[in-house]
Design a protein around this motif. Structure first.
Motif, PDB file in Angstrom:
ATOM      1  N   ALA A   1       0.810  -1.224   0.000  1.00  0.00           N
ATOM      2  CA  ALA A   1       0.000   0.000   0.000  1.00  0.00           C
ATOM      3  C   ALA A   1       0.836   1.263   0.000  1.00  0.00           C
ATOM      4  O   ALA A   1       0.483   2.248  -0.652  1.00  0.00           O
ATOM      5  CB  ALA A   1      -0.932  -0.009   1.211  1.00  0.00           C
ATOM      6  N   GLU A   2       1.944   1.247   0.726  1.00  0.00           N
ATOM      7  CA  GLU A   2       2.700   2.490   0.892  1.00  0.00           C
ATOM      8  C   GLU A   2       3.621   2.800  -0.284  1.00  0.00           C
ATOM      9  O   GLU A   2       4.283   3.842  -0.291  1.00  0.00           O
ATOM     10  CB  GLU A   2       3.508   2.450   2.191  1.00  0.00           C
ATOM     11  CG  GLU A   2       4.544   1.344   2.294  1.00  0.00           C
ATOM     12  CD  GLU A   2       4.021   0.074   2.940  1.00  0.00           C
ATOM     13  OE1 GLU A   2       4.829  -0.617   3.577  1.00  0.00           O
ATOM     14  OE2 GLU A   2       2.813  -0.214   2.803  1.00  0.00           O
ATOM     15  N   ASP A   3       3.665   1.921  -1.286  1.00  0.00           N
ATOM     16  CA  ASP A   3       4.488   2.146  -2.469  1.00  0.00           C
ATOM     17  C   ASP A   3       3.779   1.531  -3.664  1.00  0.00           C
ATOM     18  O   ASP A   3       3.696   0.307  -3.782  1.00  0.00           O
ATOM     19  CB  ASP A   3       5.874   1.525  -2.285  1.00  0.00           C
ATOM     20  CG  ASP A   3       6.845   1.887  -3.398  1.00  0.00           C
ATOM     21  OD1 ASP A   3       6.398   2.068  -4.544  1.00  0.00           O
ATOM     22  OD2 ASP A   3       8.058   1.973  -3.120  1.00  0.00           O
ATOM     23  N   ASP A   4       3.259   2.355  -4.561  1.00  0.00           N
ATOM     24  CA  ASP A   4       2.411   1.837  -5.636  1.00  0.00           C
ATOM     25  C   ASP A   4       3.181   1.105  -6.734  1.00  0.00           C
ATOM     26  O   ASP A   4       2.591   0.629  -7.710  1.00  0.00           O
ATOM     27  CB  ASP A   4       1.566   2.958  -6.254  1.00  0.00           C
ATOM     28  CG  ASP A   4       2.398   4.077  -6.851  1.00  0.00           C
ATOM     29  OD1 ASP A   4       3.627   3.926  -6.965  1.00  0.00           O
ATOM     30  OD2 ASP A   4       1.809   5.116  -7.196  1.00  0.00           O
ATOM     31  N   LYS A   5       4.499   0.986  -6.603  1.00  0.00           N
ATOM     32  CA  LYS A   5       5.290   0.194  -7.544  1.00  0.00           C
ATOM     33  C   LYS A   5       5.701  -1.167  -6.973  1.00  0.00           C
ATOM     34  O   LYS A   5       6.158  -2.031  -7.714  1.00  0.00           O
ATOM     35  CB  LYS A   5       6.555   0.956  -7.941  1.00  0.00           C
ATOM     36  CG  LYS A   5       6.314   2.247  -8.709  1.00  0.00           C
ATOM     37  CD  LYS A   5       7.641   2.896  -9.054  1.00  0.00           C
ATOM     38  CE  LYS A   5       7.435   4.192  -9.825  1.00  0.00           C
ATOM     39  NZ  LYS A   5       8.731   4.852 -10.141  1.00  0.00           N
ATOM     40  N   LEU A   6       5.513  -1.327  -5.682  1.00  0.00           N
ATOM     41  CA  LEU A   6       6.141  -2.449  -4.984  1.00  0.00           C
ATOM     42  C   LEU A   6       5.149  -3.578  -4.711  1.00  0.00           C
ATOM     43  O   LEU A   6       3.970  -3.359  -4.425  1.00  0.00           O
ATOM     44  CB  LEU A   6       6.721  -1.942  -3.662  1.00  0.00           C
ATOM     45  CG  LEU A   6       7.884  -2.719  -3.047  1.00  0.00           C
ATOM     46  CD1 LEU A   6       9.054  -2.800  -3.999  1.00  0.00           C
ATOM     47  CD2 LEU A   6       8.311  -2.050  -1.734  1.00  0.00           C
ATOM     48  N   TRP A   7       5.677  -4.807  -4.824  1.00  0.00           N
ATOM     49  CA  TRP A   7       4.922  -6.011  -4.504  1.00  0.00           C
ATOM     50  C   TRP A   7       5.701  -6.840  -3.486  1.00  0.00           C
ATOM     51  O   TRP A   7       6.909  -7.026  -3.617  1.00  0.00           O
ATOM     52  CB  TRP A   7       4.709  -6.867  -5.750  1.00  0.00           C
ATOM     53  CG  TRP A   7       3.885  -6.249  -6.830  1.00  0.00           C
ATOM     54  CD1 TRP A   7       4.297  -5.367  -7.778  1.00  0.00           C
ATOM     55  CD2 TRP A   7       2.489  -6.473  -7.083  1.00  0.00           C
ATOM     56  NE1 TRP A   7       3.265  -5.021  -8.605  1.00  0.00           N
ATOM     57  CE2 TRP A   7       2.141  -5.693  -8.201  1.00  0.00           C
ATOM     58  CE3 TRP A   7       1.506  -7.272  -6.481  1.00  0.00           C
ATOM     59  CZ2 TRP A   7       0.848  -5.675  -8.726  1.00  0.00           C
ATOM     60  CZ3 TRP A   7       0.232  -7.260  -7.009  1.00  0.00           C
ATOM     61  CH2 TRP A   7      -0.101  -6.474  -8.110  1.00  0.00           C
TER      62      TRP A   7
END
Length: 549
Positions: free
Chosen positions: A227-233
């Motif tokens: 949630a806190e980084d829209d590029k990260l999974w």
């Protein structure tokens, strides 16, 4: 070699558990240092599941709103078959019992926030107390006596000698504190393994869901949008044919695994933020302290991450310890109070290990995704209690006679089978719609509770003078008296001898704290636990006789 000025407490480990302990101590006015041997703050999503009981701790410490601004609440999942096609969609409510806020429980649902972001929030709040984390500083030795602990630190190749009154080890399972004081770490290392980490992806764009793939060989991969980084999974890879070490070290092999499991050649890792091999360890320390040295969090217990209990259990460790340690350091409480840390927390930790072991078995072996991922509400830790503790007092158990505490551990310390009235040792419930007679403003009990004071709730206002006189015997500032008049009270006067006079605007406080069952006074500890439920004012002194000198 250099020598430093003495501080009250040294906290070893600047993860989320150590930082909670440090923040609670600093807010209590205890001089501390926080050290970590790493040369930079760690990146990663470890401990991302934050349960409601921990949300209440963050509220108590004044930092919850910073979490809620960026945390995620998305658990919905897409399940793919062995051909890489979606076969099932699980909604939030399929995986998590959806509870609405109530007057007693304002934060009923878990949230998701990575450990790196969580630690950044806690460090910011710690900095407001004047304390910074000291990186690249390693504890290498300690010796203790009856009055303190002598520690040897190394930073940049230079030794530093430091004298502290107490030491907290929250540095993790492989940290030095437990070994230096000879605490045994009992348990086993399992063969269950996985690769986990945080990555950026191409070819997978739907961030409204977690994505779970599996092939016909039993290999699995899951990606969770962060949630806190829209590029990260967040990523977890496991299976019978996976070479875990090679998956971490060899990018081409990792992509071979991805293609084999997902059947989608377009899904690619474009950037690795962190990636490592994980192996299941289930261990618990045989004691949580030796002399003036205490351990908590992963230093005291490690287990499966299934169920999201680790960070949360460690957080409650630190809140249980911090207020007791602060009072002892100040000379307000006797050192024997610190014995209740292990006595209260160890049974909870043992039950947590049983719960997470069962969940790990289901997660690694079961094929029914919904059943595997549906978590019981008890994991939110709102039912975790210390009813058996020798320092809580519950006069509602029986009418008349002396109330004797017990050290007999109950079978259900998570509260799964408990119902009915509130007990001493339980989590303290909130109560909204309280009108402050002095200011006229509306408030809640959760806005009044704080980690630096016991709160005495006088639910029968006729007892106010007696309670105030009893509290006058103790050092100022460690207890606040709150008089709560019942619903419908009129012409209520301010009282200079107490911290606040409230009117229970909708009766929530009187109902939650057992007035109908006979409670006239409730005492809430600085860790948000009910210390006492009393039928009369004489119980106030009896409770505090086990807390204060």
């Amino acid at each position: 070699m250099s020598s430093s000025r003495a501080v009250d407490v040294l906290v070893v480990g600047a993860g989320p558990v150590g930082l909670v302990g440090a923040l609670a101590l600093a807010q209590n006015g205890i001089s501390i240092r926080v050290i970590d041997k790493e040369d930079q703050f760690l990146v990663g999503q470890r401990g991302c599941g934050i349960q409601p009981r921990t949300e209440e701790v963050y509220h108590l410490l004044g930092c919850l709103q910073d979490y809620l601004k960026i945390a995620g609440t998305r658990y919905a999942q897409k399940i793919y078959d062995v051909e890489g096609k979606v076969t099932k969609i699980l909604k939030n409510e399929d995986l998590l019992v959806q509870l609405e806020p109530t007057p007693e429980i304002p934060f009923p649902l878990p949230i998701l926030l990575g450990q790196d972001a969580s630690c950044a929030i806690l460090r910011d709040h710690l900095k407001k107390t004047g304390v910074d984390v000291e990186l690249s500083t390693e504890l290498v030795d300690l010796e203790q006596d009856d009055s303190g602990v002598d520690v040897t630190l190394v930073r940049g190749g230079e030794e530093e000698k430091l004298r502290v009154k107490y030491l907290i080890g929250a540095v993790g399972a492989k940290g030095p504190v437990r070994k230096l004081v000879g605490i045994n770490f009992v348990g086993e290392t399992s063969e269950q393994r996985a690769v986990s980490g945080e990555v950026e992806l191409s070819g997978l764009t739907d961030r409204d869901y977690w994505h779970r793939f599996g092939n016909d060989k039993g290999d699995k991969i899951m990606w969770r949008p962060i949630a806190e980084d829209d590029k990260l999974w967040g990523m977890v890879l496991m299976g019978r044919t996976v070479d875990y070490k090679k998956a971490v070290d060899d990018n081409e092999y990792l992509h071979e695994c991805i293609r084999d499991i997902t059947k989608n050649p377009n899904i690619k890792i474009t950037k690795v933020r962190s990636l490592g091999e994980w192996r299941l360890n289930e261990r618990v320390a045989d004691k949580f302290s030796v002399g003036r040295v205490f351990i908590g969090g992963d230093a005291a217990h490690v287990h499966s991450p299934t169920g999201g209990q680790g960070l949360n259990t460690g957080t409650l460790d630190m809140m249980n310890l911090a207020w007791k340690l602060a009072l002892v350091v100040k000379g307000i409480s006797p050192p024997i109070l610190l014995d209740s840390y292990h006595a209260e927390r160890a049974p909870v930790v043992r039950e947590m290990l049983n719960v997470t072991h069962a969940l790990a078995d289901a997660t690694f072996k079961a094929k029914d995704h919904a059943a595997t991922w549906n978590r019981p509400s008890t994991l939110r830790q709102l039912g975790v209690h210390y009813r058996w503790s020798t320092i809580v007092r519950d006069e509602l158990e029986k009418e008349g006679g002396e109330i004797e505490s017990t050290t007999i551990e109950p079978e259900d310390v998570y509260g799964a089978g408990t119902s009915g009235r509130l007990h001493a040792g339980d989590r303290a419930p909130d109560a909204p719609k309280l009108r402050d007679v002095r200011s006229g403003e509306e408030t809640t009990l959760f806005s009044i509770f704080n980690p630096t004071q016991h709160t005495v709730l006088v639910l029968d206002p006729s007892l106010t003078d007696v309670v105030a006189a009893d509290m006058g015997k103790y050092v100022g500032g460690v207890v606040q008296i709150i008089v709560v008049h019942p619903l419908g009270s009129e012409n209520v006067a301010e009282l200079p001898s107490v911290s606040a006079v409230l009117i229970d605007g909708q009766g929530h406080a009187h109902r939650a704290y057992g007035v109908e069952a006979g409670a006239v006074i409730a005492i809430v500890r600085p860790d948000g636990v009910v210390g006492a439920l009393l039928r009369g004012a004489d119980g106030v002194e009896k409770y505090f006789s086990k807390i204060f000198v």
